[in-house]
Design an enzyme around this catalytic site. Structure first.
Site, mmCIF file in Angstrom:
data_model
loop_
_atom_site.group_PDB
_atom_site.id
_atom_site.type_symbol
_atom_site.label_atom_id
_atom_site.label_comp_id
_atom_site.label_asym_id
_atom_site.label_seq_id
_atom_site.Cartn_x
_atom_site.Cartn_y
_atom_site.Cartn_z
ATOM 1 N N PRO A 1 69.563 68.614 101.512
ATOM 2 C CA PRO A 1 68.989 68.879 100.632
ATOM 3 C C PRO A 1 67.446 69.064 100.503
ATOM 4 O O PRO A 1 66.682 68.331 101.224
ATOM 5 C CB PRO A 1 68.908 68.638 99.525
ATOM 6 C CG PRO A 1 69.814 67.719 98.795
ATOM 7 C CD PRO A 1 70.598 66.774 100.738
ATOM 8 N N ASN A 2 67.236 70.328 100.909
ATOM 9 C CA ASN A 2 65.763 70.259 100.890
ATOM 10 C C ASN A 2 65.113 70.374 102.500
ATOM 11 O O ASN A 2 63.471 70.485 101.881
ATOM 12 C CB ASN A 2 64.785 69.389 99.777
ATOM 13 C CG ASN A 2 65.154 69.945 98.440
ATOM 14 O OD1 ASN A 2 65.696 71.171 97.838
ATOM 15 N ND2 ASN A 2 65.401 68.996 97.387
ATOM 16 N N ARG B 1 56.391 71.663 102.662
ATOM 17 C CA ARG B 1 57.740 70.701 101.945
ATOM 18 C C ARG B 1 56.410 69.505 101.656
ATOM 19 O O ARG B 1 56.513 69.070 102.698
ATOM 20 C CB ARG B 1 58.722 69.795 102.293
ATOM 21 C CG ARG B 1 59.461 69.178 100.822
ATOM 22 C CD ARG B 1 61.003 68.894 100.894
ATOM 23 N NE ARG B 1 61.149 67.721 100.120
ATOM 24 C CZ ARG B 1 62.000 67.334 99.865
ATOM 25 N NH1 ARG B 1 62.945 67.367 101.015
ATOM 26 N NH2 ARG B 1 62.197 65.968 99.127
ATOM 27 N N TYR C 1 55.560 64.807 103.801
ATOM 28 C CA TYR C 1 56.676 64.718 104.785
ATOM 29 C C TYR C 1 56.358 64.871 106.596
ATOM 30 O O TYR C 1 57.437 64.865 106.959
ATOM 31 C CB TYR C 1 57.910 65.420 104.497
ATOM 32 C CG TYR C 1 58.069 64.917 102.644
ATOM 33 C CD1 TYR C 1 59.611 63.531 103.403
ATOM 34 C CD2 TYR C 1 58.478 65.525 102.198
ATOM 35 C CE1 TYR C 1 59.953 63.422 102.646
ATOM 36 C CE2 TYR C 1 58.952 65.090 100.856
ATOM 37 C CZ TYR C 1 60.496 64.000 100.939
ATOM 38 O OH TYR C 1 60.388 63.945 99.496
ATOM 39 N N ASN D 1 69.713 61.618 107.328
ATOM 40 C CA ASN D 1 68.977 61.990 106.460
ATOM 41 C C ASN D 1 69.265 62.645 105.342
ATOM 42 O O ASN D 1 69.419 63.870 104.489
ATOM 43 C CB ASN D 1 67.550 62.292 106.662
ATOM 44 C CG ASN D 1 66.300 62.138 106.108
ATOM 45 O OD1 ASN D 1 66.934 61.819 104.387
ATOM 46 N ND2 ASN D 1 65.061 62.613 105.825
ATOM 47 N N ALA E 1 67.693 63.765 99.141
ATOM 48 C CA ALA E 1 68.504 63.116 97.663
ATOM 49 C C ALA E 1 69.654 62.375 97.256
ATOM 50 O O ALA E 1 69.607 61.774 96.295
ATOM 51 C CB ALA E 1 67.495 64.330 96.366
ATOM 52 N N HIS F 1 70.287 59.171 96.987
ATOM 53 C CA HIS F 1 70.160 58.200 95.071
ATOM 54 C C HIS F 1 71.278 58.766 94.725
ATOM 55 O O HIS F 1 71.448 58.160 93.754
ATOM 56 C CB HIS F 1 68.726 58.342 94.802
ATOM 57 C CG HIS F 1 68.231 58.240 95.888
ATOM 58 N ND1 HIS F 1 67.232 57.315 96.938
ATOM 59 C CD2 HIS F 1 66.723 59.701 96.660
ATOM 60 C CE1 HIS F 1 66.506 57.762 97.806
ATOM 61 N NE2 HIS F 1 65.958 59.242 97.333
ATOM 62 N N ASP G 1 81.619 57.725 100.769
ATOM 63 C CA ASP G 1 82.901 57.552 100.637
ATOM 64 C C ASP G 1 83.296 58.231 102.609
ATOM 65 O O ASP G 1 84.175 58.324 102.976
ATOM 66 C CB ASP G 1 84.110 58.150 100.012
ATOM 67 C CG ASP G 1 83.639 57.218 98.859
ATOM 68 O OD1 ASP G 1 82.987 55.811 99.563
ATOM 69 O OD2 ASP G 1 83.859 57.520 97.730
ATOM 70 N N GLU H 1 71.091 55.409 108.941
ATOM 71 C CA GLU H 1 70.239 56.291 107.715
ATOM 72 C C GLU H 1 68.067 56.128 108.601
ATOM 73 O O GLU H 1 67.580 55.312 108.350
ATOM 74 C CB GLU H 1 69.929 55.533 106.936
ATOM 75 C CG GLU H 1 69.179 56.168 105.361
ATOM 76 C CD GLU H 1 69.430 54.954 104.150
ATOM 77 O OE1 GLU H 1 70.402 54.009 104.366
ATOM 78 O OE2 GLU H 1 68.910 55.424 102.606
ATOM 79 N N HIS I 1 64.516 58.205 106.910
ATOM 80 C CA HIS I 1 63.834 58.810 105.968
ATOM 81 C C HIS I 1 62.532 59.133 106.545
ATOM 82 O O HIS I 1 61.783 58.056 107.072
ATOM 83 C CB HIS I 1 63.848 57.813 104.438
ATOM 84 C CG HIS I 1 64.860 57.804 103.969
ATOM 85 N ND1 HIS I 1 65.597 58.264 103.029
ATOM 86 C CD2 HIS I 1 65.817 57.304 103.930
ATOM 87 C CE1 HIS I 1 66.831 58.768 103.233
ATOM 88 N NE2 HIS I 1 67.283 56.940 103.395
ATOM 89 N N SER J 1 59.398 59.842 104.544
ATOM 90 C CA SER J 1 58.957 59.203 104.233
ATOM 91 C C SER J 1 59.205 57.317 103.576
ATOM 92 O O SER J 1 60.936 57.142 103.976
ATOM 93 C CB SER J 1 58.782 59.734 102.452
ATOM 94 O OG SER J 1 59.956 59.597 102.157
ATOM 95 N N ARG K 1 57.844 54.342 96.571
ATOM 96 C CA ARG K 1 57.537 56.156 96.164
ATOM 97 C C ARG K 1 58.546 56.010 94.516
ATOM 98 O O ARG K 1 58.337 54.435 93.730
ATOM 99 C CB ARG K 1 57.997 57.186 95.877
ATOM 100 C CG ARG K 1 57.430 57.463 97.819
ATOM 101 C CD ARG K 1 58.555 58.824 98.220
ATOM 102 N NE ARG K 1 58.294 59.432 97.671
ATOM 103 C CZ ARG K 1 59.140 60.360 98.219
ATOM 104 N NH1 ARG K 1 60.079 61.235 99.381
ATOM 105 N NH2 ARG K 1 58.931 62.064 97.074
ATOM 106 N N ARG L 1 64.073 56.244 93.645
ATOM 107 C CA ARG L 1 64.479 55.942 95.050
ATOM 108 C C ARG L 1 64.416 54.831 95.721
ATOM 109 O O ARG L 1 64.938 54.401 97.258
ATOM 110 C CB ARG L 1 62.645 56.963 95.884
ATOM 111 C CG ARG L 1 63.466 57.921 95.602
ATOM 112 C CD ARG L 1 61.816 59.297 96.273
ATOM 113 N NE ARG L 1 61.555 59.963 95.081
ATOM 114 C CZ ARG L 1 61.814 61.383 95.482
ATOM 115 N NH1 ARG L 1 63.039 61.823 95.718
ATOM 116 N NH2 ARG L 1 61.096 62.370 94.308
HETATM 117 C C1 DQA Z 1 63.787 61.347 101.839
HETATM 118 C C2 DQA Z 1 63.296 60.792 100.392
HETATM 119 C C3 DQA Z 1 64.373 61.647 99.394
HETATM 120 O O1 DQA Z 1 63.719 60.550 98.081
HETATM 121 C C4 DQA Z 1 63.676 62.794 99.637
HETATM 122 O O2 DQA Z 1 64.611 62.566 97.953
HETATM 123 C C5 DQA Z 1 64.285 63.701 100.182
HETATM 124 C C6 DQA Z 1 63.576 63.489 101.143
HETATM 125 C C7 DQA Z 1 63.142 61.324 103.511
HETATM 126 O O3 DQA Z 1 62.929 61.516 104.443
HETATM 127 O O4 DQA Z 1 61.453 60.670 103.261
HETATM 128 O O5 DQA Z 1 64.285 64.541 100.070
HETATM 129 O O6 DQA Z 1 65.054 61.275 102.183
#
Ligand code: DQA
Length: 150
Positions: A10-11, A18, A23, A75, A78, A81, A88, A99, A101, A103, A108, A112
């Site tokens: 998401p996002n 953003r 990011y 990635n 959110a 977490h 699963d 995985e 990320h 950031s 943070r 997180r």
């Molecule tokens: C993120 C880190 C997450 O905590 C956050 O919710 C994101 C982006 C990152 O790529 O740094 O949406 O996954």
């Protein structure tokens, strides 16, 4: 030749606008274009998926299993977490994944620092921005090659 899937949560469709201080200024399309060049240069197929909905990511992982996807770069954003459901799905399909990320979540907010994925991932890349996806893809391709019978 292998099928590789890049999944973003998401996002991350808003990358570029953003919180660029956190990011970066690259859009998700910018990152995906680079990854496509890297994968195609080594003869691999690559597919991209982004969703803001947890169940769509679960369904995409199930589909990846049917498609014999060899490796996922994920990635979870959110959902990192929170999502036992996505964890699963990865355990059920046993598709290896890295995985990523953009950031560094450990620098943070405390919430997180918990990831539902890190302990079952082949590797984890944090805090390197868009470069993290490229490094994850390179590692994935190396692991795919190493797992091939001689
Ligand atoms: C993120 C880190 C997450 O905590 C956050 O919710 C994101 C982006 C990152 O790529 O740094 O949406 O996954």
């Amino acid at each position: 030749m292998a099928n590789i899937l890049i999944v973003n949560g998401p996002n991350l469709n808003l990358l570029g606008s953003r919180e660029p201080g956190l990011y970066g200024s690259q859009t998700l399309s910018d990152i995906e274009e680079k990854l496509a060049v890297i994968a195609h240069a080594r003869g691999h197929d690559i597919a991209f998926f982004q969703s803001n909905a947890e169940h769509e990511i679960v369904d995409r992982i199930h589909l990846a299993y049917q498609q014999l996807v060899a490796f996922i770069v994920l990635n979870p954003a959110a959902f990192t977490h929170t999502s036992i459901a996505i964890r699963d799905a990865l355990l059920a399909t046993r598709i290896p994944f890295i995985e990523v990320h953009l950031s560094n979540p450990h620098a943070r907010e405390p919430f997180r620092r918990t990831s539902y994925f890190s302990d079952i991932a082949r590797g984890v890349i944090l805090g390197l921005g868009g470069l993290g996806y490229e490094l994850a893809l390179m590692a994935a391709m190396q692991m795919i090659n190493e797992s091939k019978p001689a």
